[in-house]
Design a protein around this motif. Structure first.
Motif, PDB file in Angstrom:
ATOM      1  N   TYR A 184      43.054  40.071  33.768  1.00 46.55           N
ATOM      2  CA  TYR A 184      42.126  40.709  34.825  1.00 46.55           C
ATOM      3  C   TYR A 184      42.885  41.753  35.566  1.00 46.55           C
ATOM      4  CZ  TYR A 184      38.013  37.774  34.295  1.00 46.55           C
ATOM      5  OH  TYR A 184      36.933  37.070  33.728  1.00 46.55           O
ATOM      6  N   ALA A 185      44.098  41.456  35.914  1.00 47.60           N
ATOM      7  CA  ALA A 185      44.882  42.489  36.526  1.00 47.60           C
ATOM      8  C   ALA A 185      44.904  43.953  35.773  1.00 47.60           C
ATOM      9  CB  ALA A 185      46.158  41.989  37.106  1.00 47.60           C
ATOM     10  N   SER A 186      45.246  43.671  34.531  1.00 44.10           N
ATOM     11  CA  SER A 186      45.231  44.948  33.646  1.00 44.10           C
ATOM     12  C   SER A 186      43.618  45.778  33.603  1.00 44.10           C
ATOM     13  CB  SER A 186      45.623  44.454  32.010  1.00 44.10           C
ATOM     14  OG  SER A 186      46.886  44.017  31.933  1.00 44.10           O
ATOM     15  N   LYS A 187      42.736  44.749  33.773  1.00 46.07           N
ATOM     16  CA  LYS A 187      41.335  45.352  33.986  1.00 46.07           C
ATOM     17  C   LYS A 187      41.136  46.060  35.135  1.00 46.07           C
ATOM     18  CE  LYS A 187      36.670  44.144  32.809  1.00 46.07           C
ATOM     19  NZ  LYS A 187      35.679  43.146  32.188  1.00 46.07           N
ATOM     20  N   GLY A 188      42.180  45.609  36.117  1.00 44.88           N
ATOM     21  CA  GLY A 188      41.743  46.236  37.484  1.00 44.88           C
ATOM     22  C   GLY A 188      40.911  45.435  38.597  1.00 44.88           C
ATOM     23  N   ASP A 189      40.684  44.218  37.943  1.00 46.07           N
ATOM     24  CA  ASP A 189      40.204  43.325  39.009  1.00 46.07           C
ATOM     25  C   ASP A 189      41.183  42.352  39.341  1.00 46.07           C
ATOM     26  OD1 ASP A 189      38.718  41.461  40.225  1.00 46.07           O
ATOM     27  OD2 ASP A 189      37.271  40.603  38.334  1.00 46.07           O
ATOM     28  N   ILE A 190      41.755  42.737  40.463  1.00 46.40           N
ATOM     29  CA  ILE A 190      43.042  42.162  41.307  1.00 46.40           C
ATOM     30  C   ILE A 190      42.544  40.937  42.153  1.00 46.40           C
ATOM     31  CG2 ILE A 190      44.907  42.562  42.705  1.00 46.40           C
ATOM     32  CD1 ILE A 190      44.899  44.514  40.369  1.00 46.40           C
ATOM     33  N   GLU A 191      41.539  41.013  42.600  1.00 44.42           N
ATOM     34  CA  GLU A 191      41.012  39.680  43.219  1.00 44.42           C
ATOM     35  C   GLU A 191      41.038  38.667  42.429  1.00 44.42           C
ATOM     36  OE1 GLU A 191      40.763  39.318  46.379  1.00 44.42           O
ATOM     37  OE2 GLU A 191      40.471  41.768  47.320  1.00 44.42           O
ATOM     38  N   THR A 192      40.121  38.924  41.348  1.00 40.20           N
ATOM     39  CA  THR A 192      40.132  37.723  40.447  1.00 40.20           C
ATOM     40  C   THR A 192      41.615  37.113  39.907  1.00 40.20           C
ATOM     41  OG1 THR A 192      37.957  38.414  39.765  1.00 40.20           O
ATOM     42  CG2 THR A 192      39.106  37.047  38.391  1.00 40.20           C
ATOM     43  N   ALA A 193      42.390  38.265  39.696  1.00 44.89           N
ATOM     44  CA  ALA A 193      43.720  37.823  39.090  1.00 44.89           C
ATOM     45  C   ALA A 193      44.369  36.967  40.142  1.00 44.89           C
ATOM     46  CB  ALA A 193      44.266  39.064  39.045  1.00 44.89           C
ATOM     47  N   VAL A 194      44.372  37.299  41.533  1.00 50.14           N
ATOM     48  CA  VAL A 194      44.815  36.473  42.516  1.00 50.14           C
ATOM     49  C   VAL A 194      44.517  35.108  42.390  1.00 50.14           C
ATOM     50  CG1 VAL A 194      44.945  36.215  44.934  1.00 50.14           C
ATOM     51  CG2 VAL A 194      45.525  38.428  43.971  1.00 50.14           C
TER      52      VAL A 194
END
Length: 700
Positions: A503-513
């Motif tokens: 998800y971080a690679s996709k740019g969705d940092i909030e979900t990644a956290v």
């Protein structure tokens, strides 16, 4: 009795081989029926103490007075002997004789005189009770250092005394605190050589262990069991004194254990290598073209690899391959296994292209010999893992998909057969037992599917296909959740970690956290609070907070990761050093310049020590350190770190640096594998031996 104002000086005199042989004869006279069973302690109490009672002296002083011949047997010691008091005295003394005989052809060495405690030191308790910890600590150091050579006499433990759950009994000296302390002193002193003398029974036991199915576990368990805290002493006050000596030396029990383990590891490597050499008869080429030789090389290579001696392991696996080809030819299952073993060790060394070549050959053999079965699926996985590490993601993805298809088909087939078998079973007990067997079988296949899905997801992520990566990791989670894994299973924690990074690679940092926090929760439940894989996830979280501009949480996460890496991997490990470097950059971004300078200065010192001053990581860190110092002097906003190595360019926000940090964290995470893949042949990117800087650098 009050302590003497001037503690006695420990003599550096020892006894010759002739003197040792004479004493062995005296033991036989004193114990005509049990000479080979009495311990060193019993011999001391029965022979040494009574003979020295009048003068309260060391036995060597009595020898000097008894006759001119025996006086000649006492001279300056050339070898300090470390042994266990509970060992059989004749075993210890006979090993000294064997050792001397083996050294006899080395003309450059002086005649051997053994410093053995029952000979060279007074054995009267009323004398020893007056001596302080300081005296003992300094005396052992002076004695070992003054002699310059230590002989560790390794004898087997008595069967009745082996209560530890080890694959084989721990050599007796490794369970005694005095021996561990003496070896620690020898290792820490400059110019002290440590040799070993190994009892034949112990050597034969170790050889059998090398040829066993649990060879690697046997040796690693033996080393892990070395513990000065758990080690015994005859007198409780001796244990307290040794613990005090460790503290006064500025050391810890953990440091003593680590240094002794490393010394014993070297002995293990030498011993295992000798088993191979025994089969290599000079001038007899046929001796190295047998199944027995191939087996020994394979098993010895497995032990070498487990002990981190990857260069030796490579040599042995190559010998295994050549011997196997000589016996069964190029196209055979055994040859495929030999190629796989060689591929594994090349991969661990960071020689990825060689690993790809070996895995490719193993796969070709597997397709012919096994067809599209699970062995071939494993071969696809091995090759895919190496291709992924080589940056050949498209090829890796294809092989992971082939492995996935084979495992899925095998699971469906096995499940169907299991159901048919259950229908044929009549009794309720049989049905219940069959159901349990079906669950075990499903979990076995599900484990392989989850492992392959996660590996495929990582390859997709590195190929820039984050949506497909997310899909793979979600499929893995679905299997785990519907299966028989608990929510806090380490495999689930690892999968959450992978999904978060996708998800971080996709740019969705909030979900990644959120997903990385779930990974932390699962990993803590599985491993406790202190584990390297938990540090990996904290490092990944730090990257996410960095991307969000939340530098306080970024720093807190890096600091937590750094503490855990120091506890689990040590200060000198490359992963610890790299994490310290990233922590320094986080300090700089937060304007905490002095902390950044301190952390990066330590990092540079580590890089210089292990990589050299010209290495790219060293020069990049030095450039960044100079930049941070300038920013600190100006007390302005810190510019992003400059230089090479993916740390960002001057005047930007360092997004490339974030990617570099995330990549490093994934590498270190893969080395621990988040607890999900235990099969050695599968391997992953970034699997270097702890503290192996060369292999680590090759994976960057």
């Amino acid at each position: 009795m009050s302590s003497p104002s001037a503690p006695p000086h420990m003599p550096l005199d020892g006894v010759s081989v002739a003197g040792v042989k004479r004493f062995m004869a005296e033991i036989k006279d004193a114990f005509p029926d049990t000479a080979h069973d009495v311990t060193t302690r019993q011999v001391c109490e029965t022979l040494v103490v009574p003979r020295t009672a009048e003068c309260k002296c060391a036995y060597i002083d009595v020898l000097r007075q008894r006759s001119a011949e025996e006086a000649e047997d006492v001279q300056r010691a050339t070898v300090f002997v470390s042994h266990a008091w509970g060992a059989k005295a004749m075993d210890v003394l006979q090993l000294l004789v064997y050792y001397a005989d083996n050294q006899a052809d080395r003309l450059e060495d002086p005649p051997i005189f053994f410093w053995l405690d029952i000979f060279s030191h007074s054995q009267h308790e009323d004398m020893a009770n007056d001596l302080t910890t300081d005296w003992w600590m300094q005396t052992v150091l002076n004695t070992v250092g003054g002699i310059g050579k230590m002989l560790l006499v390794l004898t087997p433990a008595a069967a009745a005394s082996t209560n530890a759950p080890l694959p084989l009994p721990q050599p007796l000296p490794l369970t005694r605190a005095w021996c561990l302390w003496e070896v620690f002193c020898g290792v820490g002193l400059p110019n002290v050589q440590i040799d070993t003398a190994v009892h034949r029974q112990l050597s034969e036991t170790m050889k059998a262990a090398v040829l066993s199915s649990s060879a690697a576990e046997t040796f690693t368990t033996m080393l892990d069991a070395i513990s000065v805290d758990a080690a015994k002493t005859t007198k409780p006050q001796d244990k307290r004194m040794i613990c005090d000596a460790i503290t006064q030396a500025g050391a810890t029990a953990q440091l003593v254990d680590a240094r002794v383990r490393d010394a014993i590891r070297q002995w293990c490597l030498s011993l295992v290598a000798s088993f191979v050499r025994e089969m290599e008869q000079p001038g007899d080429e046929a001796a190295t073209k047998t199944k027995a030789y191939a087996t020994m090389c394979c098993q010895a290579g497995t032990v070498m690899q487990a002990l981190g001696a990857l260069e030796y392991a490579t040599e042995l696996f190559n010998k295994d391959l050549q011997a196997t080809i000589s016996v069964v030819g190029h196209q055979h299952k055994a040859t495929g296994t030999a190629y796989t073993n060689l591929g594994v060790v090349y991969y661990h060394r960071g020689d990825i292209e060689q690993a790809v070549d070996c895995y490719s050959k193993a796969l070709k053999i597997s397709v012919v010999e096994y067809g599209e079965d699970e062995n071939t699926a494993e071969a696809h996985n091995n090759l895919a893992t190496a291709l992924h590490a080589a940056g050949r993601c498209a090829e890796a993805i294809q092989h992971f998909k082939k492995a996935l298809a084979i495992f899925s088909a095998a699971r469906d087939k096995a499940t169907k057969q299991q159901q048919q078998q259950q229908q044929k079973q009549g009794g309720e007990g049989d049905k219940e037992q069959g159901a349990r067997g079906g669950v075990d079988l499903q979990q076995q296949y599900d484990t392989k599917l989850v492992s392959t899905l996660n590996a495929l997801g990582l390859a997709y992520d590195d190929a820039g296909e984050s949506d497909r990566a997310i899909e793979c990791h979600k499929q893995a989670l679905d299997i785990l959740k519907r299966g028989h894994w608990g929510e806090n299973d380490p495999t689930i924690g690892g999968t959450y970690n992978h999904l978060g990074l996708a998800y971080a690679s996709k740019g969705d940092i909030e979900t990644a956290v959120k997903l990385l926090e779930k990974a932390l929760e699962a990993k803590r439940a599985a491993f406790g609070d202190v584990h390297a894989t938990i540090a990996n996830t904290y490092s990944n979280l730090a990257n996410m907070y960095n991307a969000l501009g939340d530098f306080d949480r970024c720093i807190a996460s890096y600091e937590h990761a750094l503490r855990l890496f120091r506890q689990t991997l040590g200060e000198q490990d490359p992963t610890t050093a790299r994490t310290l470097e990233y922590t320094a950059y986080a300090y700089a971004k937060a304007g905490r310049f002095q902390e950044a300078v301190d952390a990066l200065t330590t990092t540079v010192a580590l890089y210089r020590q292990h990589l050299g001053p010209q290495h790219m990581l060293t020069t990049t860190a030095e450039e960044n350190l100079a930049s941070i110092r300038r920013a600190g002097a100006q007390q302005g906003d810190a510019p992003p770190p400059t230089g090479r190595g993916g740390q960002g360019e001057e005047g930007e926000e360092g997004e490339e640096g974030e990617e570099g940090e995330e990549e490093s964290s994934e590498d270190s995470a893969a080395s621990e594998d988040d607890g999900e893949e235990e099969e050695e042949e599968e391997g992953e990117a970034g699997v270097w031996q702890q503290g192996d800087w060369g292999a680590w650098c090759s994976m960057l």
